[in-house]
Design a protein around this motif. Sequence first.
Motif, mmCIF file in Angstrom:
data_model
loop_
_atom_site.group_PDB
_atom_site.id
_atom_site.type_symbol
_atom_site.label_atom_id
_atom_site.label_comp_id
_atom_site.label_asym_id
_atom_site.label_seq_id
_atom_site.Cartn_x
_atom_site.Cartn_y
_atom_site.Cartn_z
ATOM 1 N N ASP A 189 0.831 -1.201 0.000
ATOM 2 C CA ASP A 189 0.000 0.000 0.000
ATOM 3 C C ASP A 189 0.865 1.251 0.000
ATOM 4 O O ASP A 189 2.070 1.212 0.253
ATOM 5 N N LEU A 190 0.210 2.368 -0.276
ATOM 6 C CA LEU A 190 0.905 3.652 -0.338
ATOM 7 C C LEU A 190 0.821 4.331 1.025
ATOM 8 O O LEU A 190 -0.281 4.616 1.506
ATOM 9 N N HIS A 191 1.968 4.573 1.651
ATOM 10 C CA HIS A 191 2.005 5.279 2.928
ATOM 11 C C HIS A 191 2.687 6.627 2.717
ATOM 12 O O HIS A 191 3.630 6.746 1.915
ATOM 13 N N CYS A 192 2.217 7.615 3.423
ATOM 14 C CA CYS A 192 2.874 8.925 3.329
ATOM 15 C C CYS A 192 2.579 9.747 4.571
ATOM 16 O O CYS A 192 1.607 9.488 5.291
ATOM 17 N N ILE A 193 3.454 10.713 4.810
ATOM 18 C CA ILE A 193 3.238 11.712 5.854
ATOM 19 C C ILE A 193 3.120 13.047 5.143
ATOM 20 O O ILE A 193 3.980 13.417 4.335
ATOM 21 N N VAL A 194 2.036 13.755 5.410
ATOM 22 C CA VAL A 194 1.728 14.996 4.703
ATOM 23 C C VAL A 194 1.679 16.151 5.693
ATOM 24 O O VAL A 194 1.050 16.046 6.754
ATOM 25 N N HIS A 195 2.352 17.242 5.349
ATOM 26 C CA HIS A 195 2.268 18.442 6.175
ATOM 27 C C HIS A 195 1.085 19.275 5.717
ATOM 28 O O HIS A 195 0.656 19.199 4.554
ATOM 29 N N PHE A 200 4.342 16.716 0.684
ATOM 30 C CA PHE A 200 4.696 15.435 1.275
ATOM 31 C C PHE A 200 5.923 15.621 2.162
ATOM 32 O O PHE A 200 6.884 16.299 1.776
ATOM 33 N N VAL A 201 5.919 15.007 3.335
ATOM 34 C CA VAL A 201 7.090 14.980 4.199
ATOM 35 C C VAL A 201 7.865 13.686 3.978
ATOM 36 O O VAL A 201 9.096 13.669 3.972
ATOM 37 N N LYS A 202 7.133 12.608 3.779
ATOM 38 C CA LYS A 202 7.748 11.305 3.557
ATOM 39 C C LYS A 202 6.780 10.463 2.737
ATOM 40 O O LYS A 202 5.564 10.503 2.954
ATOM 41 N N VAL A 203 7.317 9.734 1.777
ATOM 42 C CA VAL A 203 6.493 8.843 0.952
ATOM 43 C C VAL A 203 7.149 7.477 0.888
ATOM 44 O O VAL A 203 8.376 7.363 0.903
ATOM 45 N N SER A 204 6.345 6.445 0.827
ATOM 46 C CA SER A 204 6.881 5.093 0.676
ATOM 47 C C SER A 204 7.257 4.866 -0.787
ATOM 48 O O SER A 204 6.729 5.528 -1.690
ATOM 49 N N PRO A 205 8.164 3.928 -1.058
ATOM 50 C CA PRO A 205 8.581 3.648 -2.443
ATOM 51 C C PRO A 205 7.416 3.275 -3.360
ATOM 52 O O PRO A 205 7.508 3.436 -4.573
ATOM 53 N N ALA A 206 6.318 2.790 -2.777
ATOM 54 C CA ALA A 206 5.169 2.397 -3.600
ATOM 55 C C ALA A 206 4.604 3.589 -4.376
ATOM 56 O O ALA A 206 4.010 3.414 -5.445
ATOM 57 N N TRP A 207 4.797 4.797 -3.855
ATOM 58 C CA TRP A 207 4.322 5.997 -4.570
ATOM 59 C C TRP A 207 5.074 6.164 -5.891
ATOM 60 O O TRP A 207 4.458 6.449 -6.933
ATOM 61 N N SER A 208 6.374 6.007 -5.849
ATOM 62 C CA SER A 208 7.171 6.140 -7.072
ATOM 63 C C SER A 208 6.821 5.037 -8.055
ATOM 64 O O SER A 208 6.741 5.261 -9.268
ATOM 65 N N GLU A 215 11.269 9.913 -5.669
ATOM 66 C CA GLU A 215 10.975 10.438 -4.340
ATOM 67 C C GLU A 215 11.298 11.934 -4.267
ATOM 68 O O GLU A 215 10.543 12.719 -3.672
ATOM 69 N N LYS A 216 12.387 12.320 -4.911
ATOM 70 C CA LYS A 216 12.774 13.733 -4.904
ATOM 71 C C LYS A 216 11.708 14.593 -5.580
ATOM 72 O O LYS A 216 11.361 15.685 -5.103
ATOM 73 N N GLU A 217 11.180 14.130 -6.699
ATOM 74 C CA GLU A 217 10.140 14.885 -7.410
ATOM 75 C C GLU A 217 8.869 14.989 -6.571
ATOM 76 O O GLU A 217 8.213 16.048 -6.545
ATOM 77 N N LEU A 218 8.522 13.931 -5.886
ATOM 78 C CA LEU A 218 7.311 13.946 -5.073
ATOM 79 C C LEU A 218 7.443 14.890 -3.878
ATOM 80 O O LEU A 218 6.469 15.553 -3.495
ATOM 81 N N SER A 222 4.268 20.496 -4.347
ATOM 82 C CA SER A 222 3.032 20.344 -3.581
ATOM 83 C C SER A 222 2.267 19.142 -4.114
ATOM 84 O O SER A 222 2.250 18.882 -5.322
ATOM 85 N N PHE A 223 1.660 18.408 -3.202
ATOM 86 C CA PHE A 223 0.917 17.233 -3.682
ATOM 87 C C PHE A 223 -0.248 17.623 -4.579
ATOM 88 O O PHE A 223 -0.764 16.813 -5.343
ATOM 89 N N LEU A 224 -0.670 18.895 -4.537
ATOM 90 C CA LEU A 224 -1.734 19.357 -5.434
ATOM 91 C C LEU A 224 -1.308 19.284 -6.893
ATOM 92 O O LEU A 224 -2.154 19.148 -7.785
ATOM 93 N N ASP A 225 0.003 19.366 -7.136
ATOM 94 C CA ASP A 225 0.494 19.309 -8.514
ATOM 95 C C ASP A 225 0.258 17.948 -9.159
ATOM 96 O O ASP A 225 0.260 17.836 -10.392
ATOM 97 N N PHE A 226 0.056 16.922 -8.339
ATOM 98 C CA PHE A 226 -0.122 15.573 -8.875
ATOM 99 C C PHE A 226 -1.595 15.164 -8.931
ATOM 100 O O PHE A 226 -1.920 14.111 -9.470
ATOM 101 N N ILE A 227 -2.461 15.987 -8.365
ATOM 102 C CA ILE A 227 -3.886 15.648 -8.281
ATOM 103 C C ILE A 227 -4.608 16.091 -9.543
ATOM 104 O O ILE A 227 -4.282 17.118 -10.148
#
Length: 506
Positions: A189-195, A200-208, A215-218, A222-227
């Motif tokens: 599953d996709l885990h992340c910590i969001v401020h 994103f503060v931290k994302v799991s490799p599953a996001w990439s 990971e650097k791009e994510l 802002s996570f809004l850029d990917f929505i």
Amino acid sequence: MRYELKKLNLVLENAELKLAELKEKVIDLKSPIFYTKESLDAALNDETFYKNILEEKEKVIEETEKFSNVGRWSFDFETMEWSAETYRIFEYPEDFKGTLQDYYLSCIDEITLSRLEEQGRLLKLSHEGRVMNQTIITPSGNKKLLTFSSAPIFNDADEIIGVEGLVKDISENIVGINGLENFFNLSYDLHCIVHLDMYFVKVSPAWSTLLGYSEKELLSHSFLDFIHPDDREESTITSNIIENWDSTRSFENRYIKKSGEVVHLSWNTRLDRETHIAYCTVIDITKSKKEQDELLSKLSSKDLLLREIHHRVKNNLQIISSLLSLQSGANSKEKHLVKLYQDCQNRIKSMAAIHEMFYQSEQLDKIEFGKYIKKLIDDLSNTFSTKDNSIKFSMNVEPVYVNLDTAIPLGLIINEVVTNSIKHGGDEKGNVKILIKMETIEGGRLLMTIGDTGVNSVKNVLNSSDESLGVLLINSLVEQIDGEIKQMDNSEGTTFQFIFSDRSVF
């Protein structure tokens, strides 16, 4: 391992063993000491040589255990033996009074103790290696999660006489930093910590893996850029959302992969207001969403088809009704035929009205029956009303939903009873007053009462020897929908009471 060392000690005490066999055992022990042929031949005749080899081997093993945090153990089902590292793992106190087994039992927690009897039984029976986990609490209060591997020890008769294996403290892999990091990185599953600044503060490799971004791009956008643009407004974290955010929040939105493909994500989040960060677990539901859309599309197509079927059945019934009307006109001099045609028309119209309501209904599996009764009564009033008499209805109908299999026979029953009341239930002046009541009773059953106040009431109509077609039809339809019917004796005119099973009602 301890068992093997004992066997080697027995070999050392047997002076009659061949020299070649002793040389082979030296090689098997993989001694780090280098010998020339001459010095080796001399050493083989020295009894202390083999003891030195074993002592050095034991030191190497102990250093290896300490380095890898893996201990050795053996158990002959009576006594235990531990290596130095196993003693360290269990934090064995030098002043402990009792056997090693006593100490072991004093360390294990209640859950491990409850499983111990079954694990011991399996160790005595299994000819294969096993693994098991146990929890201990050391005298200093340290709680440790341990993993054990074991292998059976056999005697010459191939009987299990004990077990031996390795033990490792895996507490850090479960509850420590390493354990949390492994869970975060290895989960499908996709885990992340969001401020709450929407980064994103931290994302799991599953996001990439899913989105195709590094990971650097994510982390640098802002996570809004990917929505998906249509979902950004709802995904924006505002002060209003923060203020009304419960401890947990669930929602869905769409993200756009680097390839341009759209994926659907389902979020479960928990907010820490003190640090302004949210911990999120996200699931890719694109496949299930697609399957759901396809299913809804198929259901929509089936709904349209079903509506069209109801519409066509209604039209066909109206054509039949029109044909009967024409036939009635062609035989207008035959009064009994005209009456027969009219009764058949009313029955067909009652069925056509049901199909019309079904294709107009939002729920194709049921209709609100009270609305149907009103329409049926209006149609019958228009058919039978004349200048010489009046027809009045008193309705008290609960909102009851029925399916098609119940609606058609129920509609025909009402048509027959109401038609009979209109024809024969008038007062002295020929005016007709009809009561219709429908309600749900105990057990979810349906109770329907239909009656008139006519002066020409006939008792025991349902069991009359000269049953009319209408009575035969009513009895047959009541039986068809697993109902009961009776004529009320204490009513002013002719009143019938029907009870239908809960299977007829939604």
